[in-house]
Enzyme design. Structure first.
Site, PDB file in Angstrom:
ATOM      1  N   SER A   1       1.104  -1.117   0.053  1.00 12.23           N
ATOM      2  CA  SER A   1      -0.249   0.060   0.063  1.00 12.23           C
ATOM      3  C   SER A   1       0.885   1.380   0.183  1.00 12.23           C
ATOM      4  CB  SER A   1      -0.929  -0.024   1.312  1.00 12.23           C
ATOM      5  OG  SER A   1      -0.131   0.236   2.336  1.00 12.23           O
ATOM      6  N   LYS A   2       0.397   2.597  -0.161  1.00 14.31           N
ATOM      7  CA  LYS A   2       1.049   3.669   0.008  1.00 14.31           C
ATOM      8  C   LYS A   2       1.945   3.622   1.210  1.00 14.31           C
ATOM      9  CE  LYS A   2       0.713   7.518  -2.690  1.00 14.31           C
ATOM     10  NZ  LYS A   2       0.008   8.127  -3.820  1.00 14.31           N
ATOM     11  N   ARG A   3       1.340   3.388   2.217  1.00 12.53           N
ATOM     12  CA  ARG A   3       1.718   3.522   3.471  1.00 12.53           C
ATOM     13  C   ARG A   3       3.133   2.250   3.767  1.00 12.53           C
ATOM     14  NH1 ARG A   3       1.086   0.760   7.795  1.00 12.53           N
ATOM     15  NH2 ARG A   3      -0.821  -0.337   6.738  1.00 12.53           N
ATOM     16  N   THR A   4       3.096   1.417   2.883  1.00 17.42           N
ATOM     17  CA  THR A   4       4.018   0.343   2.947  1.00 17.42           C
ATOM     18  C   THR A   4       5.074   0.519   2.000  1.00 17.42           C
ATOM     19  OG1 THR A   4       2.690  -1.190   1.989  1.00 17.42           O
ATOM     20  CG2 THR A   4       2.566  -1.413   4.591  1.00 17.42           C
ATOM     21  N   GLY A   5       4.954   1.248   1.046  1.00 17.76           N
ATOM     22  CA  GLY A   5       6.102   1.509   0.332  1.00 17.76           C
ATOM     23  C   GLY A   5       5.782   1.715  -1.204  1.00 17.76           C
TER      24      GLY A   5
END
Ligand code: GLU
Length: 425
Positions: free
Chosen positions: A198-202
């Site tokens: 996801s965006k949060r995970t990269g």
């Protein structure tokens, strides 16, 4: 001769997954002294954007993956029509309105994937396939096969998510009379907690990593390790060295895990081992963007000195802007929690005495500053920490940073005076 291709659609930015696919293709081509072809799959006119194309090309160049040939599917529509027409002529396809549809013959399809080994597909459930849509554009599967064949692609190296397309493509190779390439489907990349990136995970664009101050060599090294390993637990490997060691058949079958901490660790390693002068050139635009320096009158020597102070600890160059801001700002902001913790008690007397000692120094340098400090705490019979932390917070606004005496040295006596005076009642 080995010919491989990376075939991005310019309907989005280049992400971690795409750049890793590209890298494995590039490495394989270079390892085999073959050709690396870049094919822009821009058949969807509405969704393809120049901005995405530019970002993809720029990011590939930045990462060091120069291509040998470049094609745009949007310029090849006549070819796809020609091959669709051949299938129509042979009675292997039919028209439905303006569209051309491929008559699928139910069968079992087997491929020998270089990574997964033999895969058998039950293609008896596959329905007839659109080759050319009613608006005249080719479908992905059809354009892909025509191009892979005409571009004489020997190895189709792409993400696992395309395994399900493979039987459809194999059927097209068969009816078009093209020889089959080898297939190598590389594993998905999952987030650390499992699940899709996801965006949060990269899952952010490569250009974003660049803007955040990741070095190309760190990112490339990181990408290499997503599904491949040079062996012997080796983790630091340059692109050049990888060329000699890379083998597509040794890529893992199982999903790769995206670990941002690992990327940070690699980036820190490469930052530590990079010439400060080169880092400075990379960091200056970031400092300008952050409003910390003025491009027009920039003290490059000063930037270099400050950069060297932080270089061993940086995970990325953007951290430098956040951590070293107090060296460039006129007015610093003090973290509220730090102020609460270390400046709530009045330090007027100590700060005043310390400033007097600094002003009296014949030679203002980190060692003499330290000596002045040690003398003061001895004379006042106080613990170093009771003064070191308040000084640091008053001078930098933060509770952590490089050694205090170096901080004072690089701030200089004037700024040190200014900042401490604020806390002298
Ligand atoms: N344009 C396709 C994609 O971006 C290419 C797939 C392939 O390599 O065949 O997923």
């Amino acid at each position: 001769m080995v010919r491989v291709r990376f075939a991005p659609s310019p309907t989005g930015y280049l992400h971690i997954g795409g750049s890793r696919t590209s890298l494995f293709n590039w490495l394989y081509a270079r390892a085999k002294q073959g050709k690396f072809i870049l094919r822009i799959e821009d058949t969807d006119k509405a969704r393809s954007k120049k901005e995405f194309l530019d970002e993809i090309l720029e990011s590939l160049r930045w990462l060091g993956m120069e291509w040998d040939e470049l094609y745009f599917q949007s310029q090849r529509f006549a070819l796809y029509k020609e091959y669709a027409q051949k299938l129509l002529d042979k009675g292997l396809a039919y028209r439905e309105g303006e569209a051309i549809i491929f008559k699928v013959v139910p069968q079992k399809i087997k491929i020998n994937d270089l990574i997964h080994g033999e895969i058998e597909f039950d293609a008896t459930t596959i329905k007839d396939q659109v080759l050319i849509k009613s608006d005249g554009t080719p479908t992905y599967n059809f354009a892909c096969v025509v191009d892979d064949a005409l571009m004489q692609i020997t190895h189709v190296i792409r993400g696992d998510d395309h395994i399900s397309n493979t039987p459809k493509q194999v059927m097209l190779y068969q009816v078009l009379g093209f020889p089959l390439p080898q297939f190598a489907h590389i594993p998905l990349i999952l987030g650390k907690a499992g699940g899709r990136l996801s965006k949060r995970t990269g899952a952010v664009a490569i250009s974003e990593y660049r803007k955040a101050g990741y070095l190309a060599e760190a990112l490339v090294n990181f990408l290499m390790l997503l599904g491949w390993s040079p062996g012997n637990n080796q983790e630091i490997i340059t692109l050049k060295e990888a060329i000699n060691r890379f083998d597509i058949t040794q890529v893992n079958k199982t999903a790769a895990i995206f670990d941002l901490e690992k990327l940070n660790w690699l980036n820190n390693y490469y930052i530590k081992h990079t010439e400060p002068q080169r880092l400075r050139e990379l960091v200056i635009p970031l400092l300008v963007d952050a409003g910390l320096v003025d491009k027009a009158n920039l003290d490059k020597e000063y930037v270099l000195k400050i950069l060297k102070l932080f270089q061993p600890r940086l995970n990325n160059l953007k951290d430098f802007c956040a951590w070293a801001d107090f060296f460039f700002k006129k007015e610093i902001e003090i973290e509220p929690a730090a102020k609460e913790k270390f400046l709530a008690v009045d330090k007027s007397a100590e700060f005043k005495l310390f400033l007097e000692k600094l002003a009296a120094l014949e030679d203002f340098n980190p060692l003499s500053i330290e000596e002045a400090f040690r003398n003061l705490v001895r004379e006042l019979n106080i613990e170093s920490r009771s003064l070191i932390h308040p000084l640091r917070v008053a001078l930098t606004g933060k509770t952590v940073g490089p050694g205090l005496f170096e901080v004072i040295y690089y701030l200089g006596l004037e700024r040190t005076k200014q900042r401490l005076s604020k806390w002298i009642k």
